[in-house]
Design an enzyme around this catalytic site. Structure first.
Site, PDB file in Angstrom:
ATOM      1  N   HIS A 191      54.954  58.976  59.529  1.00  0.00           N
ATOM      2  CA  HIS A 191      53.851  59.941  59.371  1.00  0.00           C
ATOM      3  C   HIS A 191      52.578  59.229  58.925  1.00  0.00           C
ATOM      4  O   HIS A 191      52.618  58.188  58.270  1.00  0.00           O
ATOM      5  CB  HIS A 191      54.230  61.104  58.434  1.00  0.00           C
ATOM      6  CG  HIS A 191      54.290  60.778  56.980  1.00  0.00           C
ATOM      7  ND1 HIS A 191      54.985  61.539  56.081  1.00  0.00           N
ATOM      8  CD2 HIS A 191      53.744  59.778  56.246  1.00  0.00           C
ATOM      9  CE1 HIS A 191      54.852  61.032  54.881  1.00  0.00           C
ATOM     10  NE2 HIS A 191      54.112  59.963  54.956  1.00  0.00           N
ATOM     11  N   GLU A 208      53.601  64.888  60.358  1.00  0.00           N
ATOM     12  CA  GLU A 208      55.013  64.517  60.348  1.00  0.00           C
ATOM     13  C   GLU A 208      55.559  64.468  61.774  1.00  0.00           C
ATOM     14  O   GLU A 208      55.043  65.145  62.671  1.00  0.00           O
ATOM     15  CB  GLU A 208      55.803  65.578  59.565  1.00  0.00           C
ATOM     16  CG  GLU A 208      55.401  65.714  58.099  1.00  0.00           C
ATOM     17  CD  GLU A 208      56.077  64.692  57.201  1.00  0.00           C
ATOM     18  OE1 GLU A 208      56.476  63.618  57.699  1.00  0.00           O
ATOM     19  OE2 GLU A 208      56.194  64.964  55.999  1.00  0.00           O
TER      20      GLU A 208
HETATM   21  P1  PGA Z   1      53.640  55.178  50.132  1.00  0.00           P
HETATM   22  O1  PGA Z   1      53.398  56.426  51.079  1.00  0.00           O
HETATM   23  O2  PGA Z   1      52.391  54.359  50.201  1.00  0.00           O
HETATM   24  O3  PGA Z   1      53.881  55.771  48.775  1.00  0.00           O
HETATM   25  O4  PGA Z   1      54.814  54.441  50.679  1.00  0.00           O
HETATM   26  C1  PGA Z   1      52.851  56.224  52.335  1.00  0.00           C
HETATM   27  C2  PGA Z   1      52.832  57.536  53.070  1.00  0.00           C
HETATM   28  O5  PGA Z   1      53.751  58.354  52.854  1.00  0.00           O
HETATM   29  O6  PGA Z   1      51.921  57.748  53.864  1.00  0.00           O
END
Ligand code: PGA
Length: 239
Positions: A138, A143
């Site tokens: 995503h 999503e």
């Molecule tokens: P994260 O999340 O940097 O905490 O891994 C990235 C995202 O879900 O877009």
């Protein structure tokens, strides 16, 4: 897509901060698109440092965040509003009136999405969009699905994202199930995009992104349609 190969998370943060700093230096009144998540934290702390050392001036920039949980109050310490002020805006010389984040407190989410999309357009569009990538590919809260939305919209989080984000909440039940997010079209209209990835948990999403094939089941792959995207990834994410 350009790829900047980094040894580790620190190098990813350094490379990303250098690109943002170059953008702000070349166009002091630029429009930045900004992400939340664990990945950009190192980049934000480097940008704060440059600002404190008077090497970078944020007084004229405007920012638009990618997304916000819905519903959530701004002062909830898990809101993206709270996150951005805590981790970045409170520590730099940005004009707070130039900060834009979808309003998770609204009682008219559809209207808020229209307003947000129009505000980005009225500001002149995003010069540099910084992205993280979810384990499922995503970007923002776009999503994996059969169909993706183009403009800013209200969406449901997938189970995978609820589980991934539950680490920040007391329990899985406390994770909001919906979000307001800029859409694929909003993101692809940005003039320049950098996407940051660190860690083995991102390797599968990154492999699919770099295959060059496009699938709505990994929204990040749509970045292959854009002519100015740079992936900044460490060895684990590229593994
Ligand atoms: P994260 O999340 O940097 O905490 O891994 C990235 C995202 O879900 O877009």
């Amino acid at each position: 897509m350009r790829v900047i190969k980094c040894k580790n998370y620190d190098e990813v943060s350094e490379a990303a901060a250098r690109i943002v700093a170059a953008q702000v230096t070349m166009k002091p009144d630029c429009i930045l698109g900004l992400p939340t998540g664990s990945t950009p934290l190192g980049m934000y702390s480097r940008l704060i440092q440059m600002n404190k050392e008077n090497k970078l001036d944020f007084s004229k920039i405007k920012t638009f965040n990618l997304d916000e949980y819905f519903p959530i109050s701004k002062d909830n310490n898990q809101s993206y509003h709270y996150f951005m002020f805590e981790n970045f805006f409170n520590h730099i010389n940005i004009n707070k009136e130039n900060v834009n984040i979808p309003n998770g407190e609204t009682d008219n989410p559809e209207g808020e999405c229209v307003r947000y999309e129009e505000a980005i357009g009225a500001a002149g569009g995003i010069d540099l969009q910084v992205l993280g990538i979810g384990q499922n590919g995503h970007i923002g809260f776009n999503e994996p699905d059969d169909y993706l939305e183009s403009a800013t919209h209200i969406t449901s989080l997938t189970q995978n994202t609820i589980e991934a984000n539950s680490r920040f909440f007391d329990s899985m039940d406390d994770v909001p199930k919906k979000a307001l997010t800029t859409g694929m079209g909003t993101i692809l209209k940005s003039r320049k995009i950098i996407i940051l990835a660190s860690g083995k948990v991102k390797a599968e999403a990154v492999r699919s992104l770099l295959s060059g094939k496009i699938t709505t089941q990994n929204p990040s792959t749509m970045l292959n349609l854009h002519s100015d995207v740079t992936l900044i990834a460490d060895e684990d994410a590229l593994s």
